[in-house]
Write a protein that holds these residues in place. Structure first.
Motif, mmCIF file in Angstrom:
data_model
loop_
_atom_site.group_PDB
_atom_site.id
_atom_site.type_symbol
_atom_site.label_atom_id
_atom_site.label_comp_id
_atom_site.label_asym_id
_atom_site.label_seq_id
_atom_site.Cartn_x
_atom_site.Cartn_y
_atom_site.Cartn_z
ATOM 1 N N THR A 198 -10.252 -13.313 -0.573
ATOM 2 C CA THR A 198 -9.385 -12.171 -0.855
ATOM 3 C C THR A 198 -9.780 -11.000 0.037
ATOM 4 O O THR A 198 -10.728 -11.092 0.819
ATOM 5 N N VAL B 135 0.834 -11.773 0.439
ATOM 6 C CA VAL B 135 0.946 -11.249 -0.928
ATOM 7 C C VAL B 135 2.405 -11.081 -1.335
ATOM 8 O O VAL B 135 3.290 -11.008 -0.485
ATOM 9 N N ILE C 18 -0.205 -1.676 3.214
ATOM 10 C CA ILE C 18 -1.585 -2.158 3.086
ATOM 11 C C ILE C 18 -2.302 -1.431 1.948
ATOM 12 O O ILE C 18 -3.051 -2.037 1.182
ATOM 13 N N LEU D 289 6.112 -8.986 0.068
ATOM 14 C CA LEU D 289 5.623 -8.798 1.437
ATOM 15 C C LEU D 289 6.547 -7.951 2.300
ATOM 16 O O LEU D 289 6.093 -7.192 3.146
ATOM 17 N N SER E 140 -3.635 -2.449 -5.597
ATOM 18 C CA SER E 140 -3.190 -3.271 -6.718
ATOM 19 C C SER E 140 -4.012 -4.543 -6.850
ATOM 20 O O SER E 140 -3.979 -5.196 -7.890
ATOM 21 N N ASP F 117 -3.197 -11.001 -5.022
ATOM 22 C CA ASP F 117 -3.690 -12.060 -4.155
ATOM 23 C C ASP F 117 -2.532 -12.889 -3.625
ATOM 24 O O ASP F 117 -1.364 -12.582 -3.900
ATOM 25 N N LEU G 205 2.784 -4.020 5.617
ATOM 26 C CA LEU G 205 2.115 -5.244 6.059
ATOM 27 C C LEU G 205 2.884 -5.922 7.187
ATOM 28 O O LEU G 205 2.299 -6.489 8.096
ATOM 29 N N THR H 135 -1.226 -2.864 -1.353
ATOM 30 C CA THR H 135 -1.776 -4.212 -1.514
ATOM 31 C C THR H 135 -3.225 -4.142 -1.991
ATOM 32 O O THR H 135 -3.625 -4.853 -2.911
ATOM 33 N N ARG I 1 4.318 -17.506 -2.250
ATOM 34 C CA ARG I 1 3.842 -16.135 -2.145
ATOM 35 C C ARG I 1 4.631 -15.215 -3.064
ATOM 36 O O ARG I 1 4.089 -14.308 -3.674
ATOM 37 N N LYS J 291 4.646 -2.228 -6.808
ATOM 38 C CA LYS J 291 3.725 -2.699 -7.850
ATOM 39 C C LYS J 291 3.219 -1.565 -8.725
ATOM 40 O O LYS J 291 2.168 -1.657 -9.328
ATOM 41 N N THR K 48 5.832 -4.155 1.053
ATOM 42 C CA THR K 48 4.548 -3.608 0.616
ATOM 43 C C THR K 48 3.767 -2.977 1.772
ATOM 44 O O THR K 48 3.916 -3.371 2.924
ATOM 45 N N LEU L 25 -3.218 -11.849 4.319
ATOM 46 C CA LEU L 25 -2.721 -11.242 3.087
ATOM 47 C C LEU L 25 -1.273 -11.674 2.870
ATOM 48 O O LEU L 25 -0.332 -10.918 3.120
#
Lengths: 477, 465
Positions: free
Chosen positions: B156, B130, B138, B133, B144, B147, B112, B141, B329, B72, B136, B128
């Motif tokens: 959230t 998100v 933590i 997934l 950035s 959600d 994650l 997450t 997601r 991200k 990513t 989470l």
């Protein structure tokens, strides 16, 4: 006080909205804590424009400025530690808007917590944060202190329910932060301002979330013969992944004090009770009530009562919410702690608190939010005896230090204020405290707003400061 | 590309070990943000190294961007300067996990998925769900601020992030909050770090409240001829005693996006059950959980509401909800993969105005002949994806017109609108942080406290912070 300031304040607000005679100020020199500090004057604005003007006058006369709601706080947050203009928001008490469709309300800061819930009850909604003082405390105060309450176990504390604020910054600038829609753009200013204990801004308007009142609520009273059985039940309920809406514990001594006052039907001969609540759709509440009762019985609960109707439920809660008042009938003064520990450490911590009580010769009552590990040991003492006051502080410090050893915190919901500032170095390094001071100074550069709160004074750092002696019985609500 | 002298590189090597300082151009290129490539990648393996890295960077006036899974990095404005990529992925340990207390403490670089595996052993999870997934971390997450569908019930990260350790732009190691579930000690600085794109601090350790995994779950999917009907179903659920896990409204085009063979399979192996979505209808998808009586109650309640709102088809997704969840997601990555110039506008709005936001965004896209798709969360968040078939000046002109119209319409509806994803070269002309961000001067005050020398992710945030 400065006669020019007095004249200007009276000119702005009218004579009746400015208190300055010593006998008038007495009422405002305390809150719900054991702290005492007399303001220079007390003012009662009615509008945001008046609040802005008061802030400008505070700047003009270089006078400290402190916001205050109902004065029910338990850490001296709304006291004028070094004198100054105490700005009481009780006249800004209008509910400005209720948006049923989006489950939001916009209120002035002086709206009493339970008045908002009462006003929207017919819509099937309520404001979830429910401190025990909710019949008196204001939403502005809740936001400043990030207040909790029994039902925050499942529903979250004030910061989880506050969406937007209109605030007056210490330089007089009026800004709006957050938004009624979720996810406002930029840094989470709401997250910073909520719970900043009145050190960053004066709040003039608040937009909160309203919560749908559950279809079904089951309230249970589990009665235990030993403290350990009760605390182990809480740890087990948590570990099994059951999240009750509330999970409160009262020890036997507190229970007897409460029963003598409230007559809620609490048993007089037990070591502890748990007041548990589960809610949701009917099918879910019923099942969870059974699950919770089963865990209680597994830990030797002598009896698990289920409130049969709303009246029985209200009576049980009345007992819980009036507990501090009930204890006030037994002792002129008590010191209430607010430490938090991991739920797995509850049994050991309660045993240790009892041990500390015996060591110092104090009666300590325990009534607290067991489900989130937020303790409220009440230490009864005689404030007229300076030696007792010193020992009560020592006993209380020992409890807090034990909480920290368990991986906990010094305050779960009452705030740091002027009561626990000296304990902050136990948790934060000087560099960390400096960083927080710099955050404060970024918004409150002259330190006019609520000075000498949260952070220990640099000079006396590490020393136990001598607290002013309470002059009278302190009735925490 | 910026230049860092060999002397400074060797000082970084002195702090971290030579193997943790990467300057090979091919490797460094994988840390690109928009059109910028760092000079060097640092890969610390101990949290204690971070303050030293930042102090050295600050002294040498180098700009540092912390990275995790690098999924991200394109959110936000291009960095004003990008010398050092601080790869946090070797800081991937669980520091403490107390299942009995439902609390967790982890290092920022932990994926994650690794957290999910550890928590699942105790029947717990972090809600989470998100995008991205599989890759990513933590830290990424949280930085950035993305959600996921589970926010319908769980909120959230700000609702369950208990505390944090971080390093400021001056190399000061600090913490905020704690590890217990209730705490009002000091300012909630950790909340400021959520969604701040690393502009206030480098997060090193994060503490969370964990949650019991829902027992049996079901998915409920109802199709409607119009967006207004789908929004009405959302409103009626909100007004009912039901509190579902997820509640999202998908536009008709999502059927095509989710069923396209290649992109979705990249994100989740299980295919979406056939005929659940329709490319001519709007869809309300909701998930719920509980024991048998509760599941029965929810199904009956949702069927009634859907019927009252004029549904044309209802599907119940039985026990394994994962495919439907996963597609919801991963809406953003799927949308990004489906066009060479995907531009995603995020609009947050009062839920009662969702249908108005959808209608105006829809109209703006159609007026500019842009393919589009949208996912709207029941809590009032819309991800509106414009999907031009090419990335060229013509598609840019049309996207700019459409996004300007959507920004304006959002402002009228008191909504917040930003553009988290679009081609890098379009960013400076698209108001990606919204038409007129509020309180930039207040935010700058905070930036000045945490990172006075502008070392951390300079220029990426709102107002060029």
């Amino acid at each position: 006080m400065n006669s020019g300031l007095l004249r200007d304040l009276q000119g702005l607000l009218g004579d009746a909205a400015v208190l300055h005679r010593p006998e008038e100020l007495l009422l405002y020199e305390y809150d719900g804590s054991v702290e005492i500090a007399r303001p220079t004057c007390v003012v009662f604005p009615r509008t945001t424009a008046e609040v802005q003007r008061i802030v400008q006058l505070a700047n003009q006369y270089q006078t400290p400025l402190i916001g205050r709601g109902a004065g029910t706080g338990l850490s001296g947050g709304a006291l004028a530690r070094n004198g100054g203009i105490l700005t009481v928001f009780s006249r800004m008490n209008r509910i400005l808007n209720v948006d049923v469709e989006n489950q939001r309300a916009t209120v002035q800061p002086g709206v009493v917590n339970s008045d908002l819930s009462a006003a929207v009850a017919h819509l099937g909604l309520h404001f979830a944060p429910d401190p025990s003082s909710q019949k008196a405390c204001t939403i502005g105060g809740n936001v400043s202190e990030n207040s909790g309450g029994p039902h925050t176990l499942a529903y979250g504390v004030t910061t989880n329910h506050t969406l937007a604020l209109e605030v007056v910054l210490p330089d007089g600038e009026l800004i709006r932060i957050g938004s009624a829609a979720l996810d406002p753009v930029g840094y989470d200013l709401m997250g910073l301002f909520v719970g900043s204990e009145g050190t960053l801004a004066l709040i003039t308007e608040i937009t909160v979330k309203l919560t749908r009142t559950p279809e079904s609520v089951k309230t249970l009273l589990a009665i235990f013969e030993t403290l350990d059985d009760a605390t182990e039940t809480v740890a087990d309920i948590t570990a099994r992944g059951i999240t009750p809406a509330a999970c409160e514990m009262l020890d036997g001594w507190t229970l007897r004090a409460v029963e003598a006052y409230v007559h809620a039907g609490f048993p007089l001969d037990c070591a502890a009770v748990l007041l548990l609540e589960v809610d949701g759709v009917k099918e879910s509440a019923e099942r969870h009530a059974e699950d919770v009762a089963e865990v209680c019985r597994r830990h030797n609960a002598r009896e698990v009562r289920v409130a049969r109707d709303a009246q029985e439920r209200d009576l049980l809660w009345k007992g819980r919410k009036n507990a501090f008042g009930a204890v006030g009938r037994l002792s002129s003064t008590y010191y209430v702690q607010d430490g938090v520990i991991p739920r797995t450490k509850l049994p050991a911590t309660l045993r240790h608190i009892n041990h500390i009580g015996e060591k110092y010769g104090f009666q300590i009552g325990n009534i607290f939010h067991a489900g989130d590990g937020n303790l409220h040991p009440l230490i009864l003492f005689d404030a007229r005896d300076p030696e007792q006051f010193r020992r009560v502080v020592a006993a209380s410090d020992e409890i807090i230090k034990f909480c920290l050893e368990m991986g906990g915190s010094i305050t779960g919901e009452h705030g740091v204020g002027m009561e626990k500032d000296r304990l902050m170095p136990l948790l934060f390094s000087e560099a960390e405290l400096d960083l927080m001071r710099h955050v404060r100074d970024a918004f409150n550069p002259k330190g006019l707003l609520n000075p000498n709160k949260i952070f220990p004074s640099k000079k006396g750092c590490g020393e136990i400061h001598v607290q002013p002696l309470p002059m009278q019985g302190v009735a925490a609500i | 590309m910026s230049v860092i002298s060999p002397t400074i590189q060797s000082r970084f090597a002195g702090l971290l070990g030579a193997g943790a300082v990467i300057s090979d151009p091919t490797a460094v290129a994988t840390y690109q943000i928009d059109d910028l490539t760092p000079t060097v990648v640092l890969r610390p393996d101990a949290v204690e190294q971070i303050p030293e890295i930042i102090k050295l960077a600050a002294a040498e006036k180098l700009a540092v961007v912390a990275t995790g899974g690098r999924t991200k990095l394109n959110i936000g404005l291009p960095p004003a300067k990008y010398d050092v990529a601080l790869d946090m992925s070797a800081l991937n340990k669980i520091i403490a996990y107390d299942p009995g207390d439902l609390t967790l403490s982890v290092e920022a670089g932990i994926p994650l998925r690794q957290i999910s595996r550890a928590l699942a052993q105790h029947g717990q999870f972090l809600p989470l769900a998100v995008p991205f997934l599989e890759r990513t971390t933590i830290g990424g997450t949280i930085a950035s601020g993305v959600d996921g569908p589970l926010r319908q019930l769980y909120g959230t990260a700000r609702d369950y992030l208990l505390g944090m350790e971080f390093v400021t732009g001056e190399g000061v190691a600090a913490k905020s909050g704690g590890r217990v579930v209730k705490n009002v000690t000091g300012y909630d600085i950790h909340k400021l770090m959520i969604g701040a794109l690393g502009t206030l601090g480098v997060m090193t350790r994060l503490n969370f409240k964990t949650f019991p995994l829902p027992a049996a779950t079901r998915g409920f999917v109802a199709r409607f001829p119009t967006a207004a009907q789908a929004c009405e179903m959302r409103n009626r659920i909100a007004g009912s005693p039901l509190s579902p896990l997820t509640l999202d409204i998908l536009s008709p085009q999502v059927a095509g996006l989710f069923s396209a063979a290649a992109p979705p399979s990249k994100f989740e192996p299980e295919p979406l059950p056939p005929n659940v979505l329709s490319n001519s209808e709007w869809t309300v998808t909701t998930g719920y959980c509980g024991h048998d009586e509760v599941l029965t109650r929810y199904e009956a309640g949702l069927r009634q509401i859907a019927a009252d709102c004029g549904t044309t088809a209802v599907t119940i997704l039985a026990e394994n909800l994962a495919p439907a969840w996963a597609r919801k997601r991963e809406f953003i990555p799927i949308a990004l993969a489906s066009s060479p110039a995907t531009t995603i506008i995020k609009i947050s709005v009062l839920p009662s105005r969702l249908k108005d936001v959808l209608a105006t965004a829809h109209a703006a896209a159609e007026a500019n002949s842009l393919p589009w798709a949208s996912l709207a969360r029941g809590v009032g968040i819309v991800y509106f994806a414009l999907l031009p078939s090419d990335q060229n000046s013509d598609s840019f002109a049309r996207v700019r017109k459409a996004t300007t119209a959507i920004h304006q319409a959002a402002a009228k509806l008191e909504a917040n609108s930003t553009i988290p994803w679009c081609p890098a070269s379009w960013k400076k002309d698209l108001h990606i942080w919204g038409p007129e961000p509020r309180n930039v001067s207040q935010m700058q005050k905070l930036k000045n406290v945490f990172d006075p020398q502008n070392v951390l992710s300079p220029g990426r945030f709102v107002g060029g912070i």
